[in-house]
Design a protein around this motif. Structure first.
Motif, mmCIF file in Angstrom:
data_model
loop_
_atom_site.group_PDB
_atom_site.id
_atom_site.type_symbol
_atom_site.label_atom_id
_atom_site.label_comp_id
_atom_site.label_asym_id
_atom_site.label_seq_id
_atom_site.Cartn_x
_atom_site.Cartn_y
_atom_site.Cartn_z
ATOM 1 N N ARG A 11 0.847 -1.181 0.000
ATOM 2 C CA ARG A 11 0.000 0.000 0.000
ATOM 3 C C ARG A 11 0.894 1.247 0.000
ATOM 4 O O ARG A 11 1.966 1.244 0.606
ATOM 5 N N PRO A 12 0.479 2.322 -0.668
ATOM 6 C CA PRO A 12 1.253 3.569 -0.591
ATOM 7 C C PRO A 12 1.373 4.008 0.859
ATOM 8 O O PRO A 12 0.395 4.020 1.601
ATOM 9 N N ILE A 13 2.579 4.380 1.261
ATOM 10 C CA ILE A 13 2.789 4.683 2.675
ATOM 11 C C ILE A 13 3.462 6.028 2.902
ATOM 12 O O ILE A 13 3.473 6.543 4.019
ATOM 13 N N SER A 14 4.017 6.613 1.854
ATOM 14 C CA SER A 14 4.771 7.852 2.043
ATOM 15 C C SER A 14 3.881 8.980 2.571
ATOM 16 O O SER A 14 4.296 9.762 3.431
ATOM 17 N N GLY A 15 2.644 9.085 2.082
ATOM 18 C CA GLY A 15 1.750 10.134 2.564
ATOM 19 C C GLY A 15 1.403 9.957 4.025
ATOM 20 O O GLY A 15 1.413 10.921 4.796
ATOM 21 N N ALA A 16 1.079 8.722 4.416
ATOM 22 C CA ALA A 16 0.771 8.444 5.821
ATOM 23 C C ALA A 16 1.980 8.716 6.700
ATOM 24 O O ALA A 16 1.842 9.205 7.827
ATOM 25 N N ALA A 17 3.175 8.407 6.187
ATOM 26 C CA ALA A 17 4.394 8.651 6.958
ATOM 27 C C ALA A 17 4.624 10.141 7.162
ATOM 28 O O ALA A 17 4.987 10.582 8.258
ATOM 29 N N ARG A 18 4.390 10.940 6.117
ATOM 30 C CA ARG A 18 4.571 12.388 6.253
ATOM 31 C C ARG A 18 3.588 12.960 7.264
ATOM 32 O O ARG A 18 3.951 13.832 8.070
ATOM 33 N N ILE A 134 7.230 -5.038 12.089
ATOM 34 C CA ILE A 134 7.269 -4.267 10.850
ATOM 35 C C ILE A 134 8.709 -4.101 10.377
ATOM 36 O O ILE A 134 9.013 -4.226 9.183
ATOM 37 N N HIS A 135 9.602 -3.811 11.323
ATOM 38 C CA HIS A 135 11.015 -3.664 10.958
ATOM 39 C C HIS A 135 11.573 -4.961 10.397
ATOM 40 O O HIS A 135 12.283 -4.945 9.372
ATOM 41 N N VAL A 203 9.368 6.273 12.329
ATOM 42 C CA VAL A 203 8.505 6.325 11.146
ATOM 43 C C VAL A 203 9.333 6.444 9.877
ATOM 44 O O VAL A 203 9.109 5.717 8.890
ATOM 45 N N ARG A 204 10.295 7.328 9.877
ATOM 46 C CA ARG A 204 11.123 7.534 8.680
ATOM 47 C C ARG A 204 11.951 6.297 8.354
ATOM 48 O O ARG A 204 12.054 5.893 7.185
ATOM 49 N N THR A 205 12.537 5.674 9.368
ATOM 50 C CA THR A 205 13.403 4.520 9.138
ATOM 51 C C THR A 205 12.616 3.320 8.619
ATOM 52 O O THR A 205 13.017 2.673 7.639
ATOM 53 N N LEU A 206 11.496 3.012 9.261
ATOM 54 C CA LEU A 206 10.716 1.845 8.846
ATOM 55 C C LEU A 206 10.046 2.066 7.492
ATOM 56 O O LEU A 206 9.943 1.133 6.693
ATOM 57 N N THR A 207 9.620 3.304 7.235
ATOM 58 C CA THR A 207 9.022 3.598 5.934
ATOM 59 C C THR A 207 10.048 3.445 4.823
ATOM 60 O O THR A 207 9.768 2.842 3.774
ATOM 61 N N ALA A 208 11.254 3.981 5.030
ATOM 62 C CA ALA A 208 12.304 3.876 4.019
ATOM 63 C C ALA A 208 12.676 2.419 3.766
ATOM 64 O O ALA A 208 12.902 2.017 2.615
ATOM 65 N N ALA A 209 12.718 1.613 4.826
ATOM 66 C CA ALA A 209 13.060 0.192 4.660
ATOM 67 C C ALA A 209 12.007 -0.530 3.825
ATOM 68 O O ALA A 209 12.338 -1.351 2.950
ATOM 69 N N GLN A 210 10.722 -0.240 4.078
ATOM 70 C CA GLN A 210 9.676 -0.875 3.284
ATOM 71 C C GLN A 210 9.736 -0.454 1.825
ATOM 72 O O GLN A 210 9.552 -1.278 0.919
#
Length: 217
Positions: A11-18, A134-135, A203-210
């Motif tokens: 699923r797109p996650i960058s928007g939710a992460a921001r 998640i990680h 949030v930034r680290t786990l999002t980037a890893a995904q």
């Protein structure tokens, strides 16, 4: 969406992460402002008329600084509620993506995304466990980031100290405590602000890893 209808693609996650990062920054700023006002109250000291709540249903008029603290506290509560909503929205998407990346169902059923924060005893470990899972799905070859442990440790201090996030007393009761227990209150505030900063890193680290793992599959 529950675990039985989880998506088969990321699923797109960058928007939710921001949104989660922005809300964490806002909450951290709000709790910093709360701490500043508490310091101001402690420096001025309690009026000779005593605490705002005089007992037996009697309340004295608030000072200008005490009235301002009510406003700051209300804004802080609103920022914290907004942060909780945005963080949980990100966590839900990250958990769904973790299931896609790992090919296995989550260790904790979906209701624990919410109940894990409020059920006594379970709230000491389940939210961290969800984040750790998640990680592992996003970066199976890497150790758990230190930011996760810092975030969770500071969250527990801020939430369970009896003066921070989970404190259920009135604002007037907090003001009375500022005059007598300022160091304890400021410690809880510092823990909440620290948790917000560490939460941004999580949030930034786990999002980037995904996102990296998704581009490789």
């Amino acid at each position: 969406m529950n675990d039985r209808t989880a998506p088969q693609t990321l699923r797109p996650i960058s928007g939710a992460a921001r949104c989660a990062v922005a809300s964490l920054v806002l909450a951290g700023a709000a709790w910093t402002a709360r701490a500043v006002w508490q310091i101001r109250l402690a420096v001025v000291g309690q009026p000779s008329s005593g605490p705002p709540d005089q007992g037996d249903g009697r309340h004295r008029p608030l000072t200008t600084l005490e009235n301002a603290y009510h406003v700051v506290s209300s804004l802080g509560d609103a920022a914290t509620a907004l942060c909780a909503i945005a963080f949980l929205a990100w966590l839900w998407r990250a958990r769904d993506n973790a299931r896609v990346l790992s090919g296995r169902p989550p260790r904790h059923a979906w209701p624990w995304l919410y109940a894990g924060w409020i059920v006594p005893v379970a709230n000491l470990w389940i939210p961290r466990g969800i984040v750790a899972d998640i990680h592992r799905a996003g970066a199976p070859e890497e150790r758990l980031p230190h930011a996760v442990n810092w975030w969770w440790g500071l969250w527990l201090v801020g939430a369970l100290s009896g003066t921070g996030l989970m404190y259920t007393g009135t604002t007037d009761a907090v003001i009375a405590r500022v005059y007598t227990e300022a160091p304890l209150l400021l410690t809880a505030d510092a823990a909440v602000v620290g948790a917000a900063v560490a939460g941004v890193l999580v949030v930034r680290t786990l999002t980037a890893a995904q996102q990296r793992r998704g581009s490789e599959t």
